[in-house]
Motif scaffolding. Structure first.
Motif, short mmCIF file in Angstrom:
data_model
loop_
_atom_site.label_atom_id
_atom_site.label_comp_id
_atom_site.label_asym_id
_atom_site.label_seq_id
_atom_site.Cartn_x
_atom_site.Cartn_y
_atom_site.Cartn_z
N ALA A 16 0.84 -1.21 0.00
CA ALA A 16 0.00 0.00 0.00
C ALA A 16 0.87 1.26 0.00
O ALA A 16 0.52 2.26 -0.63
CB ALA A 16 -0.93 -0.01 1.21
N LEU A 17 2.01 1.20 0.68
CA LEU A 17 2.93 2.35 0.66
C LEU A 17 3.43 2.61 -0.76
O LEU A 17 3.44 3.74 -1.24
CB LEU A 17 4.13 2.09 1.59
CG LEU A 17 3.89 2.26 3.10
CD1 LEU A 17 5.04 1.64 3.89
CD2 LEU A 17 3.72 3.73 3.47
N ALA A 86 9.44 -2.70 5.62
CA ALA A 86 8.06 -3.09 5.96
C ALA A 86 7.89 -4.60 6.00
O ALA A 86 6.77 -5.09 6.01
CB ALA A 86 7.09 -2.47 4.97
N ALA A 87 9.01 -5.34 6.00
CA ALA A 87 8.89 -6.80 6.15
C ALA A 87 8.67 -7.13 7.62
O ALA A 87 9.12 -6.40 8.50
CB ALA A 87 10.15 -7.49 5.64
N GLY A 88 7.98 -8.21 7.87
CA GLY A 88 7.75 -8.59 9.27
C GLY A 88 7.17 -9.98 9.36
O GLY A 88 6.54 -10.47 8.42
N LEU A 89 7.41 -10.61 10.51
CA LEU A 89 6.95 -11.99 10.72
C LEU A 89 6.36 -12.11 12.14
O LEU A 89 7.04 -11.79 13.12
CB LEU A 89 8.14 -12.94 10.58
CG LEU A 89 7.90 -14.43 10.79
CD1 LEU A 89 6.95 -15.00 9.72
CD2 LEU A 89 9.23 -15.19 10.74
N ARG A 216 -4.48 0.68 3.05
CA ARG A 216 -4.39 1.97 2.34
C ARG A 216 -4.39 3.14 3.34
O ARG A 216 -3.59 4.07 3.23
CB ARG A 216 -5.55 2.09 1.36
CG ARG A 216 -5.47 3.33 0.52
CD ARG A 216 -6.65 3.44 -0.43
NE ARG A 216 -6.67 4.74 -1.06
CZ ARG A 216 -5.92 5.08 -2.08
NH1 ARG A 216 -5.10 4.21 -2.63
NH2 ARG A 216 -5.96 6.29 -2.60
N ALA A 217 -5.31 3.05 4.34
CA ALA A 217 -5.37 4.12 5.34
C ALA A 217 -4.05 4.18 6.12
O ALA A 217 -3.52 5.26 6.38
CB ALA A 217 -6.54 3.88 6.28
#
Ligand code: NAP
Length: 247
Positions: A16-17, A86-89, A216-217
């Motif tokens: 979304a970014l 923005a990666a994450g687990l 998106r928000a």
């Protein structure tokens, strides 16, 4: 933000970014990094000035390989002005947030640290040559409020919490070193707020009491925060509404 690298661009927030950046400024160049480039948002594939590169936070020499691939798209001299991790687990095969000590596993801890913390620092290291210019630059790690040590009143989620706390420490350390090497710069941790995504999906029932944002928000909120960031914000942990969070 004109030349932006986003790691984890196949995810809800990273995607979304990228989409929002392209929508609001067709002149922007967004280089997305993710495990499977075909999972990056359509807007990124369709945008002639942007590109998607393969990168796996758990892969050997992944950051160096991504930087080598970046070199043929964007020269070091041209540089980047924004790096967003923005990666994450939080959960996955054999990984689920721990409720008690007996649930901990060395393998889950190692994977969580690799994706949530180590991946960020290795990419920051590999991208350093692109950050050594005189324009203002932003380095932003999408962290999580549950990574705040001060704010931890509930416990649990050992691997996620502690790897996000490690990410926050990496951001804090970088915020001390980067101004010496590539001023002007602001290196920050960002809490995106609870957001609809594959990562939050298993917890949707318990999250029903909280405000849950669309991806998106969240992207719009985070870009508002990043747009407003100045050098004085270097080293801060900021929430999606711009308020400050305790480390
Ligand atoms: N959603 C929330 O409520 C929330 C709240 C607080 C913080 N956050 C943080 O926000 C960030 C984005 O999360 P999201 O909600 O957008 O979740 P998501 O949709 O599940 O996205 C996660 C991203 O991380 C990537 N990833 C996972 N393992 C990887 C690996 N080994 N190598 C490279 N990339 C890997 C995923 O890639 P694949 O597509 O290849 O799986 C995907 O791009 C995360 O850091 C998360 O901790 C989210």
């Amino acid at each position: 933000m004109k030349r932006v690298v986003i790691a984890g661009v196949s995810g809800a927030i990273g995607g979304a970014l990228a989409t929002r950046l392209i929508e609001r400024d067709p002149e922007v160049r967004v280089i997305g990094l993710c495990r499977n480039p075909e999972r990056a948002p359509e807007a990124l594939h369709a945008h002639g000035r942007s590109a998607v590169l393969a990168w796996d936070a758990e892969g050997e020499n992944a950051a160096t390989a991504a930087a080598a691939a970046l070199e043929s798209i964007l020269s070091r001299e041209e540089g980047i002005d924004t790096f967003i991790y923005a990666a994450g687990l939080l959960h996955g095969t054999d990984i689920f947030p721990e409720k008690r000590l007996e649930d901990l596993s060395a393998a889950s801890l190692a994977r969580s640290f690799a994706v949530n913390a180590t991946g960020f620092s290795m990419l920051a290291q590999a991208l350093l040559p692109w950050l050594r210019h005189r324009e203002f630059k932003r380095v932003a790690a999408i962290s999580a409020k549950v990574g705040s040590i001060t704010d931890n009143g509930f416990g649990g989620w050992y691997a996620y919490r502690s790897s996000k706390a490690a990410l926050n420490m990496l951001v804090r350390n970088l915020s001390i070193e980067l101004p010496r090497r590539c001023k002007p710069v602001a290196c920050v941790s960002l809490h995106p707020g609870t957001t609809e995504s594959a990562l939050s999906e298993p917890f949707s029932q318990s999250l029903a009491k909280l405000k849950v944002h669309s991806a998106r928000a969240t992207a719009c909120n985070l870009l508002d925060v990043l747009d407003a960031v100045v050098d004085e914000d270097n080293g801060r942990f900021l929430s999606w509404d711009g308020s400050e969070l305790p480390w």
